[in-house]
Design a protein around this motif. Structure first.
Motif, PDB file in Angstrom:
ATOM      1  N   LEU A  94       0.696  -1.208  -0.125  1.00 36.12           N
ATOM      2  CA  LEU A  94       0.005  -0.050   0.042  1.00 36.12           C
ATOM      3  C   LEU A  94       0.853   1.178  -0.123  1.00 36.12           C
ATOM      4  N   GLY A  95       2.052   1.276   0.701  1.00 40.42           N
ATOM      5  CA  GLY A  95       2.987   2.342   0.760  1.00 40.42           C
ATOM      6  C   GLY A  95       3.451   2.626  -0.711  1.00 40.42           C
ATOM      7  N   GLN A  96       3.764   1.755  -1.418  1.00 36.48           N
ATOM      8  CA  GLN A  96       4.417   2.016  -2.811  1.00 36.48           C
ATOM      9  C   GLN A  96       3.162   2.119  -3.817  1.00 36.48           C
ATOM     10  N   VAL A  97       2.117   1.659  -3.640  1.00 39.23           N
ATOM     11  CA  VAL A  97       1.136   1.611  -4.774  1.00 39.23           C
ATOM     12  C   VAL A  97       1.056   2.983  -5.607  1.00 39.23           C
ATOM     13  N   TRP A  98       1.110   4.182  -4.978  1.00 44.48           N
ATOM     14  CA  TRP A  98       1.129   5.532  -5.605  1.00 44.48           C
ATOM     15  C   TRP A  98       1.903   5.421  -7.002  1.00 44.48           C
ATOM     16  N   VAL A  99       2.942   4.665  -7.056  1.00 39.94           N
ATOM     17  CA  VAL A  99       3.839   4.573  -8.215  1.00 39.94           C
ATOM     18  C   VAL A  99       3.328   4.154  -9.312  1.00 39.94           C
ATOM     19  N   THR A 100       2.689   2.923  -9.009  1.00 37.97           N
ATOM     20  CA  THR A 100       1.994   2.314 -10.220  1.00 37.97           C
ATOM     21  C   THR A 100       0.622   2.661 -10.555  1.00 37.97           C
ATOM     22  N   LEU A 101      -0.013   3.837  -9.555  1.00 39.25           N
ATOM     23  CA  LEU A 101      -1.315   4.297  -9.825  1.00 39.25           C
ATOM     24  C   LEU A 101      -0.932   5.401 -10.759  1.00 39.25           C
ATOM     25  N   LEU A 102       0.320   6.177 -10.575  1.00 39.21           N
ATOM     26  CA  LEU A 102       0.586   7.417 -11.128  1.00 39.21           C
ATOM     27  C   LEU A 102       1.239   7.462 -12.412  1.00 39.21           C
ATOM     28  N   ALA A 103       2.321   6.475 -12.357  1.00 37.56           N
ATOM     29  CA  ALA A 103       3.123   6.283 -13.490  1.00 37.56           C
ATOM     30  C   ALA A 103       2.370   5.927 -14.712  1.00 37.56           C
ATOM     31  N   PRO A 104       1.570   4.803 -14.823  1.00 42.43           N
ATOM     32  CA  PRO A 104       0.943   4.539 -15.990  1.00 42.43           C
ATOM     33  C   PRO A 104      -0.175   5.666 -16.376  1.00 42.43           C
ATOM     34  N   VAL A 105      -0.712   6.487 -15.666  1.00 40.30           N
ATOM     35  CA  VAL A 105      -1.641   7.743 -15.981  1.00 40.30           C
ATOM     36  C   VAL A 105      -0.818   8.541 -16.751  1.00 40.30           C
ATOM     37  N   ILE A 106       0.654   8.878 -16.290  1.00 38.37           N
ATOM     38  CA  ILE A 106       1.287   9.753 -17.096  1.00 38.37           C
ATOM     39  C   ILE A 106       1.818   9.151 -18.265  1.00 38.37           C
ATOM     40  N   GLY A 107       2.161   8.029 -18.475  1.00 36.59           N
ATOM     41  CA  GLY A 107       2.211   7.541 -19.882  1.00 36.59           C
ATOM     42  C   GLY A 107       1.198   7.458 -20.717  1.00 36.59           C
ATOM     43  N   ALA A 108      -0.190   7.104 -20.253  1.00 40.79           N
ATOM     44  CA  ALA A 108      -1.212   7.204 -21.057  1.00 40.79           C
ATOM     45  C   ALA A 108      -1.639   8.604 -21.446  1.00 40.79           C
ATOM     46  N   ILE A 109      -1.403   9.730 -20.646  1.00 44.07           N
ATOM     47  CA  ILE A 109      -1.592  11.131 -21.124  1.00 44.07           C
ATOM     48  C   ILE A 109      -0.718  11.409 -22.006  1.00 44.07           C
ATOM     49  N   ILE A 110       0.680  11.165 -22.058  1.00 43.26           N
ATOM     50  CA  ILE A 110       1.560  11.453 -22.945  1.00 43.26           C
ATOM     51  C   ILE A 110       0.973  10.894 -24.470  1.00 43.26           C
ATOM     52  N   ALA A 111       0.900   9.529 -24.147  1.00 47.28           N
ATOM     53  CA  ALA A 111       0.238   8.869 -25.642  1.00 47.28           C
ATOM     54  C   ALA A 111      -0.856   9.600 -26.111  1.00 47.28           C
ATOM     55  N   GLY A 112      -1.600   9.728 -25.434  1.00 44.91           N
ATOM     56  CA  GLY A 112      -3.201  10.507 -25.768  1.00 44.91           C
ATOM     57  C   GLY A 112      -2.978  11.638 -26.406  1.00 44.91           C
ATOM     58  N   ALA A 113      -2.246  12.604 -25.639  1.00 45.49           N
ATOM     59  CA  ALA A 113      -2.009  14.166 -26.219  1.00 45.49           C
ATOM     60  C   ALA A 113      -0.759  14.064 -27.151  1.00 45.49           C
ATOM     61  N   THR A 114      -0.221  13.020 -27.612  1.00 43.63           N
ATOM     62  CA  THR A 114       0.915  13.165 -28.819  1.00 43.63           C
ATOM     63  C   THR A 114       0.539  12.166 -29.953  1.00 43.63           C
ATOM     64  N   PHE A 115      -0.382  11.344 -29.864  1.00 41.69           N
ATOM     65  CA  PHE A 115      -0.593  10.409 -31.207  1.00 41.69           C
ATOM     66  C   PHE A 115      -0.941  11.166 -32.188  1.00 41.69           C
ATOM     67  N   SER A 116      -2.032  12.086 -32.161  1.00 43.31           N
ATOM     68  CA  SER A 116      -2.554  12.972 -33.574  1.00 43.31           C
ATOM     69  C   SER A 116      -1.351  13.644 -34.027  1.00 43.31           C
ATOM     70  N   LEU A 117      -0.544  14.289 -33.113  1.00 46.74           N
ATOM     71  CA  LEU A 117       0.612  15.380 -33.498  1.00 46.74           C
ATOM     72  C   LEU A 117       1.653  14.254 -34.391  1.00 46.74           C
ATOM     73  N   LEU A 118       1.904  13.085 -33.855  1.00 49.87           N
ATOM     74  CA  LEU A 118       3.020  12.144 -34.320  1.00 49.87           C
ATOM     75  C   LEU A 118       2.534  11.372 -35.598  1.00 49.87           C
ATOM     76  N   PHE A 119       1.252  10.956 -35.534  1.00 49.79           N
ATOM     77  CA  PHE A 119       1.175  10.072 -36.469  1.00 49.79           C
ATOM     78  C   PHE A 119      -0.175  10.256 -37.477  1.00 49.79           C
ATOM     79  N   GLU A 120      -1.151  10.961 -36.961  1.00 44.83           N
ATOM     80  CA  GLU A 120      -2.277  11.215 -37.845  1.00 44.83           C
ATOM     81  C   GLU A 120      -1.980  12.508 -38.877  1.00 44.83           C
ATOM     82  N   ARG A 121      -0.963  13.331 -38.246  1.00 48.30           N
ATOM     83  CA  ARG A 121      -0.379  14.544 -39.023  1.00 48.30           C
ATOM     84  C   ARG A 121       0.361  14.122 -40.226  1.00 48.30           C
ATOM     85  N   THR A 122       1.073  12.888 -40.120  1.00 47.74           N
ATOM     86  CA  THR A 122       1.801  12.534 -41.072  1.00 47.74           C
ATOM     87  C   THR A 122       1.082  11.796 -42.198  1.00 47.74           C
TER      88      THR A 122
END
Length: 257
Positions: free
Chosen positions: A215-243
């Protein structure tokens, strides 16, 4: 006679609950019962490979069975990433997150009951071993920074794949297979580092039964996946759909030349 109406909100939330339940029950059940199993005269356990395959298979099964109802997220990070990418409505996010977390915890609770019928009386220690984290919770003893990086990077890759295989240009019918294979690959990379989360619902589901350390460490794998998902969601269109759009423009220019 079939109906063309969309699934109700209740049906979609039930599908997310059930899909997350299947995912956690499958992958954590494999980790608890089969990954370290030693029976008879030989070692019969499935190891890291078996857990990685279990993760991929549960997603394939859940996505084919329940994806037509809810979209088959089964993961709070995926829901948030899709919302950031404008593939999912923000008004539905909270309900999906609640259903996913409850589905994961329900699966772990039933696994806890099943585990109590075994020979090892220290149930908390077994769930601690299945929990995600760094240091003592990392199978390879990796640091906090290593765990954050692996979870952010792998989840971003995962969400990129989801956005790609569910786009209008993707081949129909193959998305669950691509997503399941991707998870298997990423799990093979991440299990030794973080015990492979990519999914806050999976992280919390084991941590609630894993004792204070988990429980003391769960914050890491609650937060880190969300950061990764937000990065992907925010950049997918710019990186791939624009091409793709630029390529289409070039083809039109060539045709008119």
């Amino acid at each position: 006679m079939t109906s063309s109406s969309s699934p109700s909100t209740g049906a979609r939330l039930a599908a997310e609950f059930a899909g997350t339940f299947i995912l956690v029950f499958g992958v954590i059940g494999t980790a608890l019962f089969a990954a370290g199993f030693n029976g008879g005269d030989g070692n019969l356990n499935v190891g890291f490979l078996g857990v990685a395959l279990a993760l991929g298979l549960t997603v394939v099964v859940g996505a084919y069975a329940l994806g037509p109802v809810s979209g088959g997220h089964f993961n709070p990070a995926v829901t948030l990433g899709l919302a950031v990418a404008r593939r999912f409505g923000w008004g539905d996010v909270l309900g999906y997150l609640v259903a996913q977390f409850l589905g994961g915890i329900a699966a772990s609770a039933l696994l806890f009951v099943i585990l109590s019928g075994g020979e090892n009386p220290d149930l908390t220690a077994q769930f601690t071993g299945a929990s995600t984290g760094y240091g003592v919770l990392s199978p390879g003893g990796f640091s906090l920074l290593s765990v954050i990086l692996i979870e952010v990077i792998t989840t971003a890759i995962f969400v990129y794949v989801i956005l790609g295989v569910t786009s209008s240009r993707a081949a129909a019918g193959f998305a669950p297979l691509a997503i399941g294979f991707t998870l298997t690959l990423l799990a093979l990379i991440a299990i030794p580092v973080s015990n492979a989360s990519f999914n806050p619902a999976r992280s919390l589901a084991t941590a609630v039964f894993g004792g204070p350390e988990a429980l003391g460490q769960v914050w890491v794998t609650l937060l880190a996946p969300v950061i990764g998902a937000i990065i992907a969601g925010a950049t997918f269109s710019l990186l791939f759909e624009r091409t793709v759009a630029l390529s289409a423009d070039a083809e039109r220019v060539s045709a008119n030349a």
